[in-house]
Design a protein around this motif. Sequence first.
Motif, PDB file in Angstrom:
ATOM      1  N   TYR A  40       0.852  -1.182   0.000  1.00 61.15           N
ATOM      2  CA  TYR A  40       0.000   0.000   0.000  1.00 61.15           C
ATOM      3  C   TYR A  40       0.891   1.236   0.000  1.00 61.15           C
ATOM      4  CZ  TYR A  40      -3.270  -3.537   1.518  1.00 61.15           C
ATOM      5  OH  TYR A  40      -4.014  -4.673   1.597  1.00 61.15           O
ATOM      6  N   SER A  41       0.341   2.351  -0.413  1.00 61.02           N
ATOM      7  CA  SER A  41       1.083   3.610  -0.340  1.00 61.02           C
ATOM      8  C   SER A  41       0.139   4.694   0.153  1.00 61.02           C
ATOM      9  CB  SER A  41       1.679   3.980  -1.698  1.00 61.02           C
ATOM     10  OG  SER A  41       0.651   4.160  -2.639  1.00 61.02           O
ATOM     11  N   GLY A  42       0.722   5.730   0.714  1.00 59.92           N
ATOM     12  CA  GLY A  42      -0.085   6.821   1.216  1.00 59.92           C
ATOM     13  C   GLY A  42       0.766   7.993   1.628  1.00 59.92           C
ATOM     14  N   LEU A  62       2.479 -11.165  12.276  1.00 58.61           N
ATOM     15  CA  LEU A  62       2.330  -9.953  11.479  1.00 58.61           C
ATOM     16  C   LEU A  62       3.696  -9.317  11.281  1.00 58.61           C
ATOM     17  CD1 LEU A  62       0.598  -7.573  10.276  1.00 58.61           C
ATOM     18  CD2 LEU A  62       0.525  -6.669  12.606  1.00 58.61           C
ATOM     19  N   HIS A  63       3.986  -8.972  10.036  1.00 59.18           N
ATOM     20  CA  HIS A  63       5.217  -8.243   9.747  1.00 59.18           C
ATOM     21  C   HIS A  63       4.847  -6.998   8.948  1.00 59.18           C
ATOM     22  CE1 HIS A  63       9.217  -7.085   8.967  1.00 59.18           C
ATOM     23  NE2 HIS A  63       9.363  -7.631   7.791  1.00 59.18           N
ATOM     24  N   VAL A  64       5.377  -5.854   9.379  1.00 58.67           N
ATOM     25  CA  VAL A  64       5.100  -4.573   8.736  1.00 58.67           C
ATOM     26  C   VAL A  64       6.419  -3.971   8.285  1.00 58.67           C
ATOM     27  CG1 VAL A  64       4.241  -2.239   9.120  1.00 58.67           C
ATOM     28  CG2 VAL A  64       3.046  -4.175  10.122  1.00 58.67           C
ATOM     29  N   ASN A  65       6.479  -3.571   7.025  1.00 59.24           N
ATOM     30  CA  ASN A  65       7.659  -2.904   6.493  1.00 59.24           C
ATOM     31  C   ASN A  65       7.204  -1.543   5.983  1.00 59.24           C
ATOM     32  OD1 ASN A  65      10.004  -2.096   5.301  1.00 59.24           O
ATOM     33  ND2 ASN A  65      10.215  -3.873   3.970  1.00 59.24           N
ATOM     34  N   LEU A  66       7.724  -0.483   6.606  1.00 54.97           N
ATOM     35  CA  LEU A  66       7.338   0.885   6.274  1.00 54.97           C
ATOM     36  C   LEU A  66       8.560   1.616   5.736  1.00 54.97           C
ATOM     37  CD1 LEU A  66       4.999   2.971   6.460  1.00 54.97           C
ATOM     38  CD2 LEU A  66       5.852   3.530   8.739  1.00 54.97           C
ATOM     39  N   SER A  67       8.423   2.239   4.566  1.00 51.71           N
ATOM     40  CA  SER A  67       9.562   2.879   3.909  1.00 51.71           C
ATOM     41  C   SER A  67      10.018   4.168   4.582  1.00 51.71           C
ATOM     42  CB  SER A  67       9.223   3.172   2.446  1.00 51.71           C
ATOM     43  OG  SER A  67       8.191   4.146   2.378  1.00 51.71           O
ATOM     44  N   GLN A 127       5.538   3.969   1.679  1.00 57.21           N
ATOM     45  CA  GLN A 127       5.187   2.683   1.078  1.00 57.21           C
ATOM     46  C   GLN A 127       5.086   1.706   2.240  1.00 57.21           C
ATOM     47  OE1 GLN A 127       4.670   2.028  -2.266  1.00 57.21           O
ATOM     48  NE2 GLN A 127       4.857   4.240  -2.529  1.00 57.21           N
ATOM     49  N   LEU A 128       4.061   0.879   2.236  1.00 61.23           N
ATOM     50  CA  LEU A 128       3.820  -0.052   3.333  1.00 61.23           C
ATOM     51  C   LEU A 128       3.593  -1.448   2.784  1.00 61.23           C
ATOM     52  CD1 LEU A 128       2.947  -0.625   6.355  1.00 61.23           C
ATOM     53  CD2 LEU A 128       0.627  -0.041   5.607  1.00 61.23           C
ATOM     54  N   LYS A 129       4.251  -2.421   3.422  1.00 65.64           N
ATOM     55  CA  LYS A 129       3.988  -3.826   3.088  1.00 65.64           C
ATOM     56  C   LYS A 129       3.539  -4.520   4.361  1.00 65.64           C
ATOM     57  CE  LYS A 129       5.694  -8.033   1.040  1.00 65.64           C
ATOM     58  NZ  LYS A 129       6.830  -8.733   0.458  1.00 65.64           N
TER      59      LYS A 129
END
Length: 133
Positions: A40-42, A62-67, A127-129
């Motif tokens: 996702y992006s925002g 749960l794994h979250v990767n935030l740019s 950017q979010l994964k």
Amino acid sequence: MKFMLPMAALALLSPLASTAQASGVQKQVRFATGTTSGSYSGTVKSYDYDTYTFFARKGQQLHVNLSASDLQTALFNKQLPDSVSLDPYSPSLNKDGHYVLPYTGRYDLRILQTRNDARQGKTVPYQLKISIH
């Protein structure tokens, strides 16, 4: 007889009212069939935050990767006593950088700025994964 707050009290309440009404994007997380992640992006501006809602089972990871390193992640669930930080060095993450979900149900992942950055009115794209195994 009407009850009225003195002007000084109203002045004290106005900053609270403006931050309590923060808005942003709300998205339902949906992974493509056969996958366990989505991208996702925002953009987060000032006190606004974006919310990503998903449903998961107890024990899933749960794994979250935030740019954007200057943004923060906070996970909410009605059974959690407080939000959980999912930032890279959070003590809530296991050695693999995953958070083991403690409950079955709905979770809300918020992407937000620090209070200091929000006060400055910064606008930060990201950017979010999100992965759930």
